[in-house]
Design a protein around this motif. Sequence first.
Motif, short mmCIF file in Angstrom:
data_model
loop_
_atom_site.label_atom_id
_atom_site.label_comp_id
_atom_site.label_asym_id
_atom_site.label_seq_id
_atom_site.Cartn_x
_atom_site.Cartn_y
_atom_site.Cartn_z
N GLY A 69 -36.05 50.49 -33.56
CA GLY A 69 -37.18 51.35 -33.90
C GLY A 69 -38.42 50.58 -34.34
N LYS A 70 -38.27 49.31 -34.62
CA LYS A 70 -39.40 48.43 -34.99
C LYS A 70 -39.10 47.08 -34.34
N LEU A 71 -39.66 46.88 -33.17
CA LEU A 71 -39.27 45.78 -32.30
C LEU A 71 -39.86 44.43 -32.65
N GLU A 72 -40.78 44.35 -33.61
CA GLU A 72 -41.40 43.06 -33.93
C GLU A 72 -41.77 42.98 -35.40
N SER A 73 -41.60 41.80 -35.97
CA SER A 73 -42.01 41.58 -37.36
C SER A 73 -43.53 41.45 -37.41
N PRO A 74 -44.14 41.73 -38.58
CA PRO A 74 -45.60 41.64 -38.69
C PRO A 74 -46.18 40.27 -38.33
N ASP A 75 -45.44 39.19 -38.61
CA ASP A 75 -45.93 37.85 -38.28
C ASP A 75 -45.67 37.46 -36.82
N GLY A 76 -45.00 38.33 -36.07
CA GLY A 76 -44.71 38.06 -34.66
C GLY A 76 -43.60 37.04 -34.43
N ALA A 77 -42.94 36.61 -35.49
CA ALA A 77 -41.91 35.57 -35.38
C ALA A 77 -40.57 36.11 -34.91
N ILE A 78 -40.33 37.41 -35.11
CA ILE A 78 -39.04 38.00 -34.75
C ILE A 78 -39.30 39.17 -33.81
N LYS A 79 -38.59 39.19 -32.67
CA LYS A 79 -38.76 40.25 -31.69
C LYS A 79 -37.40 40.74 -31.20
N HIS A 80 -37.23 42.05 -31.24
CA HIS A 80 -36.05 42.69 -30.65
C HIS A 80 -36.35 42.89 -29.18
N MET A 81 -35.43 42.47 -28.32
CA MET A 81 -35.70 42.47 -26.88
C MET A 81 -35.29 43.75 -26.16
N GLY A 82 -34.84 44.77 -26.89
CA GLY A 82 -34.54 46.05 -26.25
C GLY A 82 -33.17 46.60 -26.62
#
Length: 192
Positions: A69-82
Amino acid sequence: MAISLSKGQTISLNKVSDNLNHLHVGVGWDPAIPKGLIARLTGPKEIDLDASVITFDQKKEPTGIVYFGKLESPDGAIKHMGDNLTGDGDGDDEVIAVDLTRLDDTTETLVFFVNSYQGHTFEEVDNAYCRVTDADSGQEFCRYTLSDKGAHTGVVMAILSRNAGDWQIKAVGMPGVGRTADQLVPDALRHI
Protein backbone atom coordinates in the motif's frame (compact mmCIF):
# COMPACT_ATOMS: atom_id res chain seq x y z
CA MET A 1 27.96 -19.15 -3.42
CA ALA A 2 24.93 -18.32 -1.27
CA ILE A 3 24.97 -18.91 2.46
CA SER A 4 22.02 -20.86 3.81
CA LEU A 5 21.19 -19.16 7.09
CA SER A 6 19.80 -20.88 10.16
CA LYS A 7 17.31 -19.22 12.49
CA GLY A 8 19.20 -16.61 14.54
CA GLN A 9 22.33 -16.64 12.36
CA THR A 10 23.88 -13.28 11.40
CA ILE A 11 26.29 -12.41 8.58
CA SER A 12 28.14 -9.20 7.76
CA LEU A 13 27.54 -7.64 4.35
CA ASN A 14 31.14 -6.37 4.40
CA LYS A 15 32.33 -9.98 4.48
CA VAL A 16 30.24 -10.77 1.44
CA SER A 17 31.44 -7.82 -0.65
CA ASP A 18 33.31 -4.56 -0.19
CA ASN A 19 30.83 -2.68 -2.36
CA LEU A 20 27.41 -4.16 -1.61
CA ASN A 21 25.08 -1.16 -1.57
CA HIS A 22 22.04 -2.21 -3.58
CA LEU A 23 20.08 -5.17 -2.25
CA HIS A 24 17.02 -7.09 -3.28
CA VAL A 25 15.23 -8.86 -0.47
CA GLY A 26 12.99 -11.44 -2.10
CA VAL A 27 10.37 -13.66 -0.51
CA GLY A 28 8.72 -16.65 -2.05
CA TRP A 29 6.10 -19.21 -1.10
CA ASP A 30 3.80 -21.82 -2.53
CA PRO A 31 0.25 -22.70 -1.55
CA ALA A 32 0.27 -25.91 0.48
CA ILE A 33 -1.17 -28.98 -1.18
CA PRO A 34 -4.52 -29.59 0.53
CA LYS A 35 -5.18 -32.78 2.48
CA GLY A 36 -8.12 -35.04 1.72
CA LEU A 37 -9.43 -36.39 -1.58
CA ILE A 38 -11.93 -33.60 -2.35
CA ALA A 39 -9.41 -30.89 -1.48
CA ARG A 40 -6.73 -32.53 -3.64
CA LEU A 41 -9.11 -32.69 -6.59
CA THR A 42 -9.80 -28.96 -6.39
CA GLY A 43 -6.08 -28.22 -5.95
CA PRO A 44 -4.29 -25.71 -3.78
CA LYS A 45 -5.95 -22.37 -3.20
CA GLU A 46 -4.27 -19.09 -3.95
CA ILE A 47 -2.32 -17.69 -1.01
CA ASP A 48 -1.77 -13.94 -0.85
CA LEU A 49 1.21 -13.11 1.34
CA ASP A 50 2.72 -9.65 1.49
CA ALA A 51 6.36 -8.65 1.88
CA SER A 52 6.96 -5.52 3.92
CA VAL A 53 9.73 -3.69 5.76
CA ILE A 54 9.61 -1.41 8.79
CA THR A 55 12.51 0.95 9.52
CA PHE A 56 13.67 1.88 13.01
CA ASP A 57 15.99 4.57 14.36
CA GLN A 58 18.71 4.28 17.02
CA LYS A 59 16.10 4.46 19.80
CA LYS A 60 14.17 1.55 18.25
CA GLU A 61 11.34 3.87 17.26
CA PRO A 62 9.57 2.97 13.98
CA THR A 63 10.31 5.60 11.33
CA GLY A 64 8.73 4.20 8.19
CA ILE A 65 7.04 1.34 6.44
CA VAL A 66 7.08 0.04 2.89
CA TYR A 67 4.49 -2.52 1.77
CA PHE A 68 1.98 -3.11 -1.04
CA GLY A 69 0.00 0.00 0.00
CA LYS A 70 3.04 2.30 0.24
CA LEU A 71 5.56 1.21 -2.36
CA GLU A 72 8.42 3.61 -1.58
CA SER A 73 10.08 5.20 1.44
CA PRO A 74 10.20 9.03 1.57
CA ASP A 75 13.98 9.03 0.96
CA GLY A 76 13.57 6.74 -2.08
CA ALA A 77 15.99 4.20 -0.60
CA ILE A 78 13.43 1.39 -0.21
CA LYS A 79 11.04 0.27 -2.96
CA HIS A 80 8.46 -2.51 -3.00
CA MET A 81 8.50 -4.03 -6.47
CA GLY A 82 4.85 -5.16 -6.59
CA ASP A 83 2.21 -7.37 -5.02
CA ASN A 84 1.79 -11.07 -5.89
CA LEU A 85 -1.73 -12.20 -5.00
CA THR A 86 -1.37 -15.97 -5.48
CA GLY A 87 2.08 -17.38 -4.66
CA ASP A 88 2.04 -19.14 -8.03
CA GLY A 89 5.16 -19.57 -10.12
CA ASP A 90 8.84 -20.06 -9.47
CA GLY A 91 11.27 -17.58 -7.96
CA ASP A 92 10.62 -14.60 -5.75
CA ASP A 93 6.95 -13.74 -5.34
CA GLU A 94 7.66 -10.27 -3.95
CA VAL A 95 10.84 -8.18 -3.81
CA ILE A 96 11.88 -5.15 -1.78
CA ALA A 97 14.82 -3.15 -3.16
CA VAL A 98 17.10 -1.35 -0.70
CA ASP A 99 19.72 1.25 -1.63
CA LEU A 100 21.93 1.47 1.47
CA THR A 101 23.61 4.65 0.16
CA ARG A 102 20.29 6.54 0.13
CA LEU A 103 18.94 5.46 3.51
CA ASP A 104 18.28 8.28 5.94
CA ASP A 105 21.20 8.61 8.39
CA THR A 106 18.88 7.96 11.33
CA THR A 107 17.83 4.55 10.00
CA GLU A 108 19.59 1.83 11.99
CA THR A 109 17.41 -1.23 11.47
CA LEU A 110 15.17 -2.65 8.76
CA VAL A 111 12.85 -5.51 9.71
CA PHE A 112 11.48 -7.61 6.84
CA PHE A 113 8.15 -9.41 7.22
CA VAL A 114 5.87 -11.60 5.25
CA ASN A 115 2.23 -11.55 6.36
CA SER A 116 -1.26 -12.24 5.10
CA TYR A 117 -3.67 -9.32 4.97
CA GLN A 118 -6.41 -11.79 3.94
CA GLY A 119 -5.78 -13.93 7.03
CA HIS A 120 -4.14 -16.96 5.41
CA THR A 121 -2.10 -18.87 7.98
CA PHE A 122 1.28 -20.51 7.61
CA GLU A 123 -0.47 -23.89 7.84
CA GLU A 124 -1.57 -23.08 4.28
CA VAL A 125 1.93 -22.21 3.01
CA ASP A 126 4.81 -24.37 1.76
CA ASN A 127 8.35 -23.53 0.68
CA ALA A 128 8.46 -20.04 2.22
CA TYR A 129 11.85 -18.34 2.08
CA CYS A 130 13.61 -15.01 2.25
CA ARG A 131 16.74 -14.36 0.21
CA VAL A 132 19.06 -11.42 -0.28
CA THR A 133 20.76 -10.68 -3.58
CA ASP A 134 23.12 -8.05 -4.90
CA ALA A 135 20.73 -5.95 -6.99
CA ASP A 136 23.50 -4.94 -9.39
CA SER A 137 24.80 -8.43 -10.23
CA GLY A 138 21.79 -10.58 -9.32
CA GLN A 139 24.10 -12.76 -7.21
CA GLU A 140 22.31 -14.37 -4.26
CA PHE A 141 24.43 -14.25 -1.13
CA CYS A 142 22.14 -15.55 1.59
CA ARG A 143 18.85 -17.37 2.01
CA TYR A 144 16.68 -18.35 4.93
CA THR A 145 14.11 -21.11 4.41
CA LEU A 146 11.14 -21.05 6.74
CA SER A 147 10.18 -24.54 7.87
CA ASP A 148 7.84 -23.71 10.78
CA LYS A 149 4.13 -24.11 10.17
CA GLY A 150 1.41 -22.65 12.36
CA ALA A 151 -1.81 -20.72 12.72
CA HIS A 152 0.01 -17.36 12.63
CA THR A 153 -0.59 -14.84 9.83
CA GLY A 154 2.84 -13.18 9.80
CA VAL A 155 6.53 -13.96 10.15
CA VAL A 156 9.49 -11.73 11.01
CA MET A 157 11.81 -13.07 8.30
CA ALA A 158 15.02 -11.06 8.60
CA ILE A 159 16.62 -8.01 10.19
CA LEU A 160 19.15 -5.77 8.46
CA SER A 161 20.96 -3.57 10.96
CA ARG A 162 23.79 -1.06 11.00
CA ASN A 163 26.64 -1.97 13.37
CA ALA A 164 29.65 0.38 13.58
CA GLY A 165 29.54 1.19 9.87
CA ASP A 166 28.84 -2.39 8.81
CA TRP A 167 25.46 -3.75 7.76
CA GLN A 168 24.52 -7.18 9.11
CA ILE A 169 21.62 -9.41 8.21
CA LYS A 170 20.07 -11.81 10.68
CA ALA A 171 17.66 -14.65 9.90
CA VAL A 172 14.76 -14.53 12.35
CA GLY A 173 11.86 -16.71 11.17
CA MET A 174 9.60 -15.98 14.15
CA PRO A 175 5.79 -15.96 14.00
CA GLY A 176 3.86 -12.71 14.18
CA VAL A 177 0.25 -12.00 14.98
CA GLY A 178 -0.60 -9.16 12.61
CA ARG A 179 -2.32 -9.18 9.26
CA THR A 180 -0.74 -5.86 8.27
CA ALA A 181 2.84 -4.67 8.55
CA ASP A 182 2.05 -1.93 11.07
CA GLN A 183 0.41 -4.53 13.34
CA LEU A 184 3.73 -6.41 13.35
CA VAL A 185 5.74 -3.59 14.99
CA PRO A 186 5.56 -5.27 18.47
CA ASP A 187 6.87 -8.50 16.93
CA ALA A 188 9.74 -6.59 15.33
CA LEU A 189 10.69 -4.91 18.60
CA ARG A 190 11.07 -8.29 20.29
CA HIS A 191 13.84 -9.20 17.84
CA ILE A 192 15.89 -6.00 17.47
